[in-house]
Design a protein around this motif. Sequence first.
Motif, PDB file in Angstrom:
ATOM      1  N   GLY A 134       6.150  -0.309   8.991  1.00 45.02           N
ATOM      2  CA  GLY A 134       6.438   0.195  10.455  1.00 45.02           C
ATOM      3  C   GLY A 134       5.006   0.282  11.274  1.00 45.02           C
ATOM      4  O   GLY A 134       4.186   0.244  10.650  1.00 45.02           O
ATOM      5  N   HIS A 135       5.288   0.623  12.731  1.00 46.33           N
ATOM      6  CA  HIS A 135       4.228   0.450  13.563  1.00 46.33           C
ATOM      7  C   HIS A 135       4.639   1.592  14.497  1.00 46.33           C
ATOM      8  O   HIS A 135       5.783   1.866  14.830  1.00 46.33           O
ATOM      9  N   ALA A 136       3.603   1.882  15.246  1.00 46.44           N
ATOM     10  CA  ALA A 136       3.718   3.131  16.332  1.00 46.44           C
ATOM     11  C   ALA A 136       4.246   2.509  17.579  1.00 46.44           C
ATOM     12  O   ALA A 136       5.037   3.304  18.239  1.00 46.44           O
ATOM     13  N   THR A 137       4.247   1.424  17.643  1.00 47.88           N
ATOM     14  CA  THR A 137       4.585   0.956  19.214  1.00 47.88           C
ATOM     15  C   THR A 137       5.157  -0.481  19.093  1.00 47.88           C
ATOM     16  O   THR A 137       4.751  -1.077  17.967  1.00 47.88           O
ATOM     17  N   MET A 138       6.212  -1.055  19.573  1.00 45.52           N
ATOM     18  CA  MET A 138       6.755  -2.176  19.610  1.00 45.52           C
ATOM     19  C   MET A 138       5.943  -3.349  19.768  1.00 45.52           C
ATOM     20  O   MET A 138       5.652  -4.404  19.382  1.00 45.52           O
ATOM     21  N   ILE A 139       4.740  -3.257  20.688  1.00 43.84           N
ATOM     22  CA  ILE A 139       3.885  -4.145  21.071  1.00 43.84           C
ATOM     23  C   ILE A 139       3.235  -4.233  19.672  1.00 43.84           C
ATOM     24  O   ILE A 139       2.661  -5.738  19.300  1.00 43.84           O
ATOM     25  N   ILE A 181       5.247  -6.434  17.111  1.00 45.89           N
ATOM     26  CA  ILE A 181       5.288  -7.949  17.717  1.00 45.89           C
ATOM     27  C   ILE A 181       4.145  -8.760  17.410  1.00 45.89           C
ATOM     28  O   ILE A 181       4.102  -9.841  16.740  1.00 45.89           O
ATOM     29  N   ALA A 182       2.907  -8.063  17.801  1.00 45.93           N
ATOM     30  CA  ALA A 182       1.562  -8.679  17.322  1.00 45.93           C
ATOM     31  C   ALA A 182       1.650  -8.897  15.882  1.00 45.93           C
ATOM     32  O   ALA A 182       1.321 -10.161  15.268  1.00 45.93           O
ATOM     33  N   ARG A 183       2.115  -7.865  15.012  1.00 45.88           N
ATOM     34  CA  ARG A 183       1.999  -8.092  13.536  1.00 45.88           C
ATOM     35  C   ARG A 183       3.280  -9.293  13.011  1.00 45.88           C
ATOM     36  O   ARG A 183       2.855 -10.014  12.273  1.00 45.88           O
ATOM     37  N   GLU A 184       4.342  -9.365  13.711  1.00 50.00           N
ATOM     38  CA  GLU A 184       5.171 -10.344  13.334  1.00 50.00           C
ATOM     39  C   GLU A 184       4.574 -11.580  13.477  1.00 50.00           C
ATOM     40  O   GLU A 184       4.738 -12.590  12.855  1.00 50.00           O
ATOM     41  N   LYS A 185       4.057 -11.819  14.839  1.00 49.88           N
ATOM     42  CA  LYS A 185       3.300 -13.183  15.108  1.00 49.88           C
ATOM     43  C   LYS A 185       2.598 -13.600  14.200  1.00 49.88           C
ATOM     44  O   LYS A 185       2.052 -14.618  13.928  1.00 49.88           O
ATOM     45  N   GLN A 186       1.454 -12.636  13.719  1.00 45.85           N
ATOM     46  CA  GLN A 186       0.437 -12.642  12.657  1.00 45.85           C
ATOM     47  C   GLN A 186       1.056 -13.340  11.244  1.00 45.85           C
ATOM     48  O   GLN A 186       0.693 -14.279  11.026  1.00 45.85           O
ATOM     49  N   ILE A 187       2.005 -12.824  10.870  1.00 44.85           N
ATOM     50  CA  ILE A 187       2.872 -13.078   9.709  1.00 44.85           C
ATOM     51  C   ILE A 187       3.579 -14.516   9.793  1.00 44.85           C
ATOM     52  O   ILE A 187       3.166 -15.345   8.858  1.00 44.85           O
ATOM     53  N   THR A 198      14.187 -18.573   0.272  1.00 41.43           N
ATOM     54  CA  THR A 198      13.991 -18.546   1.511  1.00 41.43           C
ATOM     55  C   THR A 198      13.690 -17.348   2.252  1.00 41.43           C
ATOM     56  O   THR A 198      14.236 -16.311   1.724  1.00 41.43           O
ATOM     57  N   LEU A 199      12.707 -17.185   3.184  1.00 39.76           N
ATOM     58  CA  LEU A 199      12.312 -15.990   3.620  1.00 39.76           C
ATOM     59  C   LEU A 199      12.528 -15.995   5.315  1.00 39.76           C
ATOM     60  O   LEU A 199      12.401 -17.175   5.759  1.00 39.76           O
ATOM     61  N   TYR A 200      12.726 -14.928   5.681  1.00 35.94           N
ATOM     62  CA  TYR A 200      12.836 -14.611   7.068  1.00 35.94           C
ATOM     63  C   TYR A 200      11.925 -13.452   7.635  1.00 35.94           C
ATOM     64  O   TYR A 200      12.259 -12.419   7.066  1.00 35.94           O
ATOM     65  N   THR A 201      11.201 -13.568   8.561  1.00 33.00           N
ATOM     66  CA  THR A 201      10.345 -12.643   9.268  1.00 33.00           C
ATOM     67  C   THR A 201      10.957 -11.982  10.397  1.00 33.00           C
ATOM     68  O   THR A 201      10.924 -13.039  11.199  1.00 33.00           O
ATOM     69  N   GLY A 202      11.055 -10.846  10.681  1.00 31.40           N
ATOM     70  CA  GLY A 202      11.581 -10.364  11.797  1.00 31.40           C
ATOM     71  C   GLY A 202      10.913  -9.014  12.648  1.00 31.40           C
ATOM     72  O   GLY A 202      10.156  -8.345  11.715  1.00 31.40           O
ATOM     73  N   VAL A 203      11.386  -8.574  13.865  1.00 36.41           N
ATOM     74  CA  VAL A 203      10.873  -7.536  14.263  1.00 36.41           C
ATOM     75  C   VAL A 203      12.148  -6.748  14.923  1.00 36.41           C
ATOM     76  O   VAL A 203      12.846  -7.358  15.272  1.00 36.41           O
ATOM     77  N   THR A 204      11.947  -5.352  14.827  1.00 34.46           N
ATOM     78  CA  THR A 204      13.076  -4.676  15.420  1.00 34.46           C
ATOM     79  C   THR A 204      12.432  -3.335  15.565  1.00 34.46           C
ATOM     80  O   THR A 204      11.639  -2.378  15.163  1.00 34.46           O
ATOM     81  N   ALA A 205      13.554  -2.500  16.313  1.00 35.85           N
ATOM     82  CA  ALA A 205      13.098  -1.041  16.896  1.00 35.85           C
ATOM     83  C   ALA A 205      13.966  -0.202  15.964  1.00 35.85           C
ATOM     84  O   ALA A 205      13.697   0.988  15.889  1.00 35.85           O
TER      85      ALA A 205
END
Length: 95
Positions: free
Chosen positions: A54-59, A62-68, A16-23
């Motif tokens: 890792g990403h430079a900005t949260m925006i 979030i865009a990458r998380e949505k893509q994945i 089972t996989l879970y994809t998330g985003v965080t600061a």
Amino acid sequence: MREPAVYIMANRRNGTLYTGVTANLARRVHEHREALLPGFTSRYGCKLLVWYEGHATMIEAIAREKQIKAGSRKGKLALIEALNPDWRDLYPTLA
């Protein structure tokens, strides 16, 4: 690691996989591992950090998380296999 990041947690290899985003990746993965918050990862035992980016900005993160998340399971498995073919838990490598 205090920067916006997208990550994938798993309960086992090819499980089972879970994809998330965080600061704050280290803190968030700790919360998943210890089941501190109710939800998907605690319900399915997703305690292994198997991929992150890792990403430079949260925006951007979030865009990458949505893509994945919009992609296929096969795509997620390919991301993991490219970075972490042995499916090691990457949590200990976080500074």
